[in-house]
Design a protein around this motif. Structure first.
Motif, PDB file in Angstrom:
ATOM      1  N   PHE A 159       0.829  -1.205   0.000  1.00 25.86           N
ATOM      2  CA  PHE A 159       0.000   0.000   0.000  1.00 25.86           C
ATOM      3  C   PHE A 159       0.864   1.257   0.000  1.00 25.86           C
ATOM      4  N   GLN A 160       1.881   1.260   0.841  1.00 23.22           N
ATOM      5  CA  GLN A 160       2.718   2.466   0.936  1.00 23.22           C
ATOM      6  C   GLN A 160       3.492   2.717  -0.354  1.00 23.22           C
TER       7      GLN A 160
ATOM      8  N   ALA B 203       1.020   4.104  -2.818  1.00 25.72           N
ATOM      9  CA  ALA B 203       0.705   5.499  -2.512  1.00 25.72           C
ATOM     10  C   ALA B 203       1.839   6.420  -2.958  1.00 25.72           C
ATOM     11  N   ALA B 204       3.080   5.973  -2.711  1.00 26.39           N
ATOM     12  CA  ALA B 204       4.224   6.796  -3.112  1.00 26.39           C
ATOM     13  C   ALA B 204       4.267   6.955  -4.638  1.00 26.39           C
TER      14      ALA B 204
END
Lengths: 357, 395
Positions: B143-144, B147-148
Motif C-alpha cells: 500500500f505504501q 501510494a508513493a
C-alpha cells in the motif's frame, strides 16, 4: 515520513496521448479500418489509430512488461484497456499499424473484438481466487474462446455478440444482460456444519440473509443452530456469504447454466436481461466440452438466422422463443418457466402464437 | 529462497493449447520466480481434479486506517500449499478510462513483483486494478509503495466502489459529457466512503457517455449516469448519400430498425422527426460519418441496477431524465447525499438501493429524497387500482 492515504487514482490526463489531449472532446467521426483497428478523426483533421487485442485478463508482471515494451515501440508508450479486458494501443502513425498487429500476433494476443464480433469475455475469478465459485471462470473462457476465436478476429456476425461468464449467482461478471451468459450454479441446499456455525456465525444475521426465509432457528444436540427448509432454498449462497458453515460446494451437483438474449446498449431495443436457454450442463474441467459445444451451437444458429444489426435477443423476440428452441435443438423444460418473484410477467399473455401447420 | 520444483499440472496444461492467450501460461510465467504463484498453480490443479474451489471465506485483513480495498483469502489445504496459505488481493483505483503509459504499467509491475504473486487482473469486474494474492505482512508495504507512486486502494464490502466510465471525450465523438473527468472527480470526492465502509451494502457509480453504454452502467451501477442529448441529431446529407452509395440499405437497416419510427429514406434524402427520436443511437452507430448527437448535451440519471443477489437482478430506472452537461456533477453529488441519507435510514443490512426502492416503492423513495414524480420515470402508469392515497389528499 507522513503516511499517504486517500489520494485516489493518478489523474488520467498524464496518461493521455498528446494527440488525444489536443483533440479531447473534439472528435468528429470514426471508421473501422480492419477488425480490431479503428481510426478516430478529430475536428482538427488529426487522426488517432486504435489497435485492439484480446487478453486473458489475468496477466503476469512479465506479460505486462511485454505489453509496455510493445507500446513503447509502436504507440509512443500510450495504451488503454477496455471494459471487456481488451488492450488498446493508441497510435498517431498509421504505418505502425501492420507491424504492431504482427508483433501482437507473434506475442499471442489476437487482434479484433470490434463491431460485429465476439469481443473478449467478461468473467469472474472462479477457482483462482473466489470462495463462493461453483466453477472456474478463466478455464471456461479459454476453452470457449479457443473455439470462438474466428469470431473475435473477424467481424462476421449479424451484430455484436457479448459473452460473459460468472462462476456463481453473485455475478461479479454481470452476466445478467449478455447476449450469451454462462453461469456457475449450485443445485442443492447448503450442508450445515453445526460446530463451525456455533463458533463463527451470528444466527440472527444468518436467518435474515435468506431471501426466501428458508433458514430458521433450530436446536441440535442441545445447542442453538439453524436448519434449512429445503424446498424453499434456491441455492443462492447468500447464507454462505455471511456464514462459512453453510457449505455450498458440491462437485457432483454443481454445474453450469446458459442464458441468452440480454443486452446493455439502448440501441434499437431497450436493455434486457438474459433468459434461460439451458438449465444445467456438467462442470467438466479442464475444457468444458459440453459448455463450449452448447455456446458454439447457439452462436451458429444466431449467425445463420438473424438479420443485419439484430442482437441475439432482438432476433429471438422477432422470431419467437419457440423458434429459438426449435432451431437450436435445445429442449424446453419446466425449468424454463419462471417461478420466482413477478414470474407471471413472463407468461405469454396473448394469442400471438406463431403456429405452423 | 529455496529452489521451487514445479509440480505436474496435466489438467491445466491442456489449457495452454489453442489460439486464445492462456491464463495458465501467465500463472506459470509468474511461478518461475514466485513461490506463491507456483502454489497457486498447484492449488488450481487440485480444484480442476476435484471440481471444487479451495478458497476459504475472507476474514478481515487490510491496511492501517482503511476498512476496505483488500480481499482476504486463505486456502483450505494450507499444509500442502503453504505459499498461498494467505493469498489476499488488493483492489487499486484505476485511472479513469483505463488509460496508462508504459511507465505507469511498469511501476505497478515492479511494486507487485516485490510484494505479491506477480499476478494481476487488468481489470476486475468493477474496474479496479487487481493485484492478485499476497501475505498479510506484505499489505501495508504494498500500500505504501502504491501510494508513493500515486495509486490508492479501491472499495470492497459495504462501501462506495471505484466508479468507472467509458473512454468518453478522450476518443469518442458520441460522448455527451466528459465521463473521465466526472469519474475521476467522483473517485476523489468519495475516498472516505470508499475506504471506510459506511453503507448497508455496496454502492457503484458508472458513467457512459452515450446510450450505447459501454460500461454497462444501466445493468451494473446503483447510480447510472448515461450521456444523452436534447436537440436534433446532426445530419450531414452528403455523408448519408455516401453510405447509401457504398451499399448500406438505409430503409431496411436504419429506418426500419428505428424504435421511434421517426426516420424516412426516400432513396435520395433522409428525414428525421426528432420529436419522436428515443436517442437510442442505432442510426448514429450505423452511419457515424453522417449522423451525430445534437449539441444540447447532458446526461440521464438512472438508479438501482444490480446482479441477482439478494432479491433478484434489477436494471436501473430513470430518476432524472436530463441534466445539462454543466450541472451533472453537482446534481449527482447532491442526489448522492440525499440517496445515501435515505438508504442509511431505511436500508436493511445487505440491501442495495434498488432493492430498497422495490421494497418501499419508488413514490416513497422520491418523497424521501425530495424529487417530484415524472412520467419519464415509468414505462407506463400503474395498471392496478389499489392506490394508497396520502392523508393530505383526502378530507
Amino acid at each position: 515520513m507522513t503516511r499517504i492515504t486517500d489520494i485516489g487514482p493518478p489523474h488520467y490526463e498524464k496518461f493521455l496521448h498528446p494527440l488525444i489531449q489536443r483533440n479531447y472532446g473534439h472528435w468528429l467521426y470514426h471508421e473501422t479500418l480492419a477488425p480490431g483497428v479503428l481510426c478516430h478523426v478529430a475536428e482538427s483533421g488529426e487522426r488517432i489509430f486504435t489497435v485492439r487485442a484480446g487478453s486473458p485478463r489475468l496477466l503476469s508482471v512479465a506479460t505486462i512488461r511485454r505489453i509496455a515494451d510493445l507500446a513503447d515501440k509502436y504507440s509512443g508508450g500510450y495504451l488503454r484497456f477496455t471494459s471487456r479486458h481488451n488492450i488498446e494501443f493508441l497510435l498517431d502513425d498509421a504505418s505502425n499499424i501492420e507491424p504492431l498487429k504482427r508483433a501482437l500476433n507473434e506475442a499471442g494476443f489476437p487482434v479484433g473484438g470490434t463491431n460485429n464480433s465476439i469481443s473478449n469475455v467478461v468473467h469472474t475469478q472462479g477457482w483462482i481466487h473466489c470462495h463462493s465459485a461453483a466453477t472456474d471462470a478463466s478455464g471456461i473462457v479459454k476453452a470457449l474462446m479457443d473455439e470462438l476465436h474466428p469470431h473475435f478476429t473477424r467481424e462476421d456476425l449479424p451484430a455484436k455478440l457479448r459473452v460473459a461468464v460468472a462462476c456463481c449467482v453473485n455475478m461479479c461478471g454481470a452476466v445478467h444482460c449478455s447476449d450469451i451468459a454462462i453461469l456457475g450454479i449450485h443445485r442443492k441446499p447448503p450442508q450445515i456444519r453445526h460446530d463451525a456455525l456455533r463458533k463463527g456465525c451470528e444466527i440472527p444475521t444468518l436467518i435474515a440473509s435468506c431471501p426466501t426465509g428458508a433458514i430458521r432457528p433450530a436446536v441440535v444436540d442441545g445447542k442453538r443452530t439453524v436448519d434449512v427448509i429445503e424446498e424453499q432454498c434456491m441455492y443462492c449462497s447468500n447464507c454462505f456469504t455471511v456464514c462459512a458453515a453453510m457449505q455450498m460446494n458440491d462437485p457432483e451437483n454443481d454445474g453450469l447454466s446458459i442464458w441468452v438474449g440480454g443486452k446493455v446498449s439502448n440501441a434499437r431495443s431497450e436493455p434486457k436481461f438474459s433468459k434461460l436457454a439451458i438449465p444445467f450442463l456438467p462442470n467438466n474441467p479442464p475444457r468444458w466440452p459440453e459448455v463450449v459445444a452448447a455456446v458454439a451451437n447457439i452462436v451458429d444458429v444466431y449467425a445463420h438466422h438473424a438479420r443485419r444489426f439484430e442482437r441475439l435477443g432482438e432476433w429471438t423476440e422477432r422470431v419467437g422463443w419457440p423458434r429459438f428452441f426449435e432451431l437450436t435443438g435445445i429442449p424446453f423444460t419446466r425449468y424454463h418457466i419462471d417461478d420466482f418473484r413477478y414470474a407471471g410477467l413472463s407468461y405469454a399473455r396473448s394469442t400471438h402464437l406463431r403456429l405452423r401447420p | 529462497m529455496p529452489e521451487h520444483q514445479p509440480q505436474p499440472t496435466p489438467l491445466l496444461d491442456e489449457l495452454e493449447t489453442g489460439p486464445w492467450p492462456s491464463f495458465v501460461t501467465e500463472i506459470k510465467r509468474a511461478a518461475e520466480n514466485n513461490p506463491a504463484s507456483a502454489d497457486l498453480l498447484g492449488l488450481l490443479e487440485r480444484s480442476y481434479q476435484d471440481r471444487k474451489g479451495h478458497w476459504k471465506h475472507g476474514g478481515i485483513v487490510g491496511v492501517r486506517g482503511y476498512g476496505s480495498g483488500v480481499i482476504g483469502r486463505y486456502n483450505d489445504v494450507p499444509d500442502e500449499f503453504p505459499n498461498v496459505a494467505q493469498f489476499h488481493t488488493l483492489r487499486v483505483n484505476h485511472p479513469s478510462g483505463w488509460f496508462y503509459t508504459s511507465d505507469a504499467l511498469r511501476t505497478l509491475a515492479d511494486i507487485w513483483e516485490r510484494h505479491g504473486s506477480g499476478l494481476t487482473n487488468l481489470h476486475g469486474a468493477t474496474g479496479d486494478i487487481i493485484l492478485l494474492g499476497t501475505r498479510t505482512d506484505e499489505l501495508e508495504a504494498t500500500f505504501q509503495e502504491l501510494a508513493a507512486a500515486g495509486f490508492d486502494l479501491g472499495g470492497s464490502g459495504s462501501a462506495m466502489r471505484t466508479p468507472s466510465c467509458c473512454v468518453g471525450q478522450a476518443r469518442c465523438e458520441w460522448a455527451c459529457f466528459d465521463t473521465m473527468k466526472f469519474c475521476n472527480d467522483l473517485t476523489q470526492a468519495y475516498q472516505d466512503e470508499m475506504h471506510r465502509p459506511p453503507f448497508p451494502y455496496k454502492f457503484k457509480v458508472k458513467a457512459s457517455g452515450c446510450p450505447n453504454d459501454c460500461v454497462a452502467a444501466i445493468a451494473r451501477a446503483d447510480l447510472s449516469i448515461i450521456g444523452i442529448w436534447k436537440d436534433d441529431i446532426r445530419q450531414d446529407d452528403a455523408a448519408v448519400a455516401e453510405y447509401a452509395a457504398s451499399g448500406l440499405d438505409i430503409a431496411r437497416d436504419v429506418c426500419a430498425r428505428c424504435p421511434g419510427q421517426c426516420m424516412e429514406w426516400t432513396g435520395a434524402h433522409l428525414t428525421i422527426d426528432n420529436r419522436d427520436c428515443k436517442r437510442c443511437m442505432h442510426c448514429i452507430n450505423a452511419m457515424p460519418k453522417a449522423l451525430r448527437p445534437g449539441v444540447e448535451r447532458g446526461a440521464a440519471i438512472l438508479i438501482g441496477a444490480k446482479a441477482p443477489i439478494v432479491q433478484g437482478a434489477l436494471l436501473s430506472s430513470v430518476l432524472v431524465p436530463f441534466v445539462p452537461e454543466a450541472e451533472i456533477e453537482t446534481t449527482v453529488r447532491e442526489l448522492l447525499s440525499r440517496i445515501w441519507e435515505f438508504w442509511d435510514e431505511y436500508g436493511k443490512n445487505r440491501e442495495r438501493i434498488g432493492e430498497l426502492i422495490q421494497r418501499v416503492g419508488m413514490a416513497a423513495f422520491l418523497d424521501g429524497i425530495g424529487l417530484d414524480p415524472r412520467p419519464e420515470m415509468v414505462a407506463f402508469p400503474r395498471d392496478n387500482p389499489f392506490v394508497f392515497f396520502q392523508k393530505e389528499d383526502v378530507k
